[in-house]
Design a protein around this motif. Structure first.
Motif, PDB file in Angstrom:
ATOM      1  N   LYS A   1       0.933  -1.124   0.273  1.00 29.26           N
ATOM      2  CA  LYS A   1       0.439   0.493  -0.350  1.00 29.26           C
ATOM      3  C   LYS A   1       0.452   1.421   0.292  1.00 29.26           C
ATOM      4  N   ARG A   2       0.428   1.761  -1.232  1.00 29.11           N
ATOM      5  CA  ARG A   2       1.623   3.425  -1.148  1.00 29.11           C
ATOM      6  C   ARG A   2       1.077   4.225  -0.212  1.00 29.11           C
ATOM      7  N   ALA A   3       1.729   5.678  -0.196  1.00 36.06           N
ATOM      8  CA  ALA A   3       1.355   6.248   1.085  1.00 36.06           C
ATOM      9  C   ALA A   3      -0.222   7.123   0.251  1.00 36.06           C
ATOM     10  N   SER A   4      -0.176   7.156  -0.803  1.00 36.95           N
ATOM     11  CA  SER A   4      -1.193   8.062  -1.338  1.00 36.95           C
ATOM     12  C   SER A   4      -2.167   7.397  -0.926  1.00 36.95           C
ATOM     13  N   GLY A   5      -2.218   5.706  -0.411  1.00 36.80           N
ATOM     14  CA  GLY A   5      -3.518   4.876  -0.525  1.00 36.80           C
ATOM     15  C   GLY A   5      -4.145   4.189  -1.306  1.00 36.80           C
ATOM     16  N   GLU A   6      -3.056   3.836  -1.720  1.00 33.92           N
ATOM     17  CA  GLU A   6      -3.623   2.542  -3.437  1.00 33.92           C
ATOM     18  C   GLU A   6      -2.798   1.664  -3.078  1.00 33.92           C
ATOM     19  N   ILE A   7      -3.428   0.620  -3.718  1.00 28.20           N
ATOM     20  CA  ILE A   7      -2.640  -0.630  -3.336  1.00 28.20           C
ATOM     21  C   ILE A   7      -2.756  -0.554  -5.102  1.00 28.20           C
ATOM     22  N   PRO A   8      -0.411  -2.083  -5.613  1.00 28.10           N
ATOM     23  CA  PRO A   8      -0.650  -1.150  -6.847  1.00 28.10           C
ATOM     24  C   PRO A   8      -1.416  -3.123  -7.619  1.00 28.10           C
TER      25      PRO A   8
ATOM     26  N   PRO B   1     -10.830   4.899  -0.196  1.00 30.57           N
ATOM     27  CA  PRO B   1     -11.459   5.636  -1.972  1.00 30.57           C
ATOM     28  C   PRO B   1     -11.055   6.652  -2.296  1.00 30.57           C
ATOM     29  N   GLU B   2     -11.756   7.304  -3.008  1.00 29.21           N
ATOM     30  CA  GLU B   2     -11.207   8.951  -3.861  1.00 29.21           C
ATOM     31  C   GLU B   2     -11.850   9.665  -2.276  1.00 29.21           C
ATOM     32  N   ALA B   3     -12.947   9.059  -1.556  1.00 33.04           N
ATOM     33  CA  ALA B   3     -13.382   9.960  -0.748  1.00 33.04           C
ATOM     34  C   ALA B   3     -12.429  10.499   0.303  1.00 33.04           C
ATOM     35  N   LEU B   4     -12.087   9.432   0.693  1.00 33.96           N
ATOM     36  CA  LEU B   4     -10.975   9.650   2.302  1.00 33.96           C
ATOM     37  C   LEU B   4      -9.425  10.191   1.469  1.00 33.96           C
ATOM     38  N   ARG B   5      -9.496   9.921   0.429  1.00 38.42           N
ATOM     39  CA  ARG B   5      -8.018  10.870   0.281  1.00 38.42           C
ATOM     40  C   ARG B   5      -7.601  12.088  -0.383  1.00 38.42           C
ATOM     41  N   SER B   6      -9.002  12.849  -0.589  1.00 43.65           N
ATOM     42  CA  SER B   6      -9.187  13.567  -0.957  1.00 43.65           C
ATOM     43  C   SER B   6      -9.530  14.902   0.168  1.00 43.65           C
ATOM     44  N   VAL B   7      -9.115  14.640   1.503  1.00 49.76           N
ATOM     45  CA  VAL B   7      -9.621  15.213   2.123  1.00 49.76           C
ATOM     46  C   VAL B   7      -8.086  16.207   2.661  1.00 49.76           C
ATOM     47  N   PRO B   8      -8.067  17.111   3.429  1.00 47.22           N
ATOM     48  CA  PRO B   8      -6.427  17.728   3.965  1.00 47.22           C
ATOM     49  C   PRO B   8      -5.394  17.194   3.876  1.00 47.22           C
ATOM     50  N   GLU B   9      -5.589  16.107   4.745  1.00 42.23           N
ATOM     51  CA  GLU B   9      -4.275  15.420   5.275  1.00 42.23           C
ATOM     52  C   GLU B   9      -4.873  14.242   6.085  1.00 42.23           C
ATOM     53  N   TYR B  10      -4.412  13.078   4.326  1.00 40.02           N
ATOM     54  CA  TYR B  10      -4.369  11.750   4.316  1.00 40.02           C
ATOM     55  C   TYR B  10      -3.809  10.899   4.897  1.00 40.02           C
TER      56      TYR B  10
END
Length: 142
Positions: free
Chosen positions: A41-48, A124-133
């Motif tokens: 899992k990347r720091a961006s929250g995505e699993i490749p 999900p994008e909604a969680l990654r879109s907050v100011p601090e993820y």
């Protein structure tokens, strides 16, 4: 499939069995050795996507059962009493499980930080879109 070297459905079944088994063994190793890094899992929250090659069998079963449980809960059939998506545990602190949208609690301000502890799901994008993820993956399986 025959033109690609698959001569019988049994051969394909063996490949699927190996894929499922590899996923369960790898997930077991991640749990046993407390190694969420196996999920990459990347720091961006995505699993490749390549993670599905060696963890796909486990992810298919795990995610399928989790989604089935959520579908039952959405229809009022909860497996555990008081099973909620999130709780307000302190002022401006929500503790919750995987969700596809940001939770809200009456009287609380909008969410401006998410600490993601899952390793089995891309955020999900909604969680990654907050100011601090912040992603801090842990192996949990609950």
């Amino acid at each position: 499939l025959v033109s690609q070297g698959w001569h019988s459905p049994a051969q394909l079944a063996h490949v699927v069995e190996i894929w499922l088994g590899t996923g369960f063994v790898t997930a077991g190793a991640a749990l046993l050795f407390d190694a969420p890094r196996l999920y990459c899992k990347r720091a961006s929250g995505e699993i490749p996507p390549f993670v599905w090659v060696y963890l796909g069998g486990w992810l298919l079963v795990y995610r399928g059962s989790w989604l089935a449980k959520r579908a039952l809960a959405d229809r009022g059939l909860q497996l555990k009493a008081n099973d909620r998506l999130c709780d307000l545990v302190a002022e401006r602190v929500l503790l919750g499980r995987l969700t596809w949208s940001l939770p809200s609690v009456d009287g609380a301000p909008e969410v401006d930080m998410v600490v993601d502890l899952t390793c089995e799901w891309s955020a999900p994008e909604a969680l990654r879109s907050v100011p601090e993820y912040v992603a801090v993956p842990v192996v949990d399986t609950t």
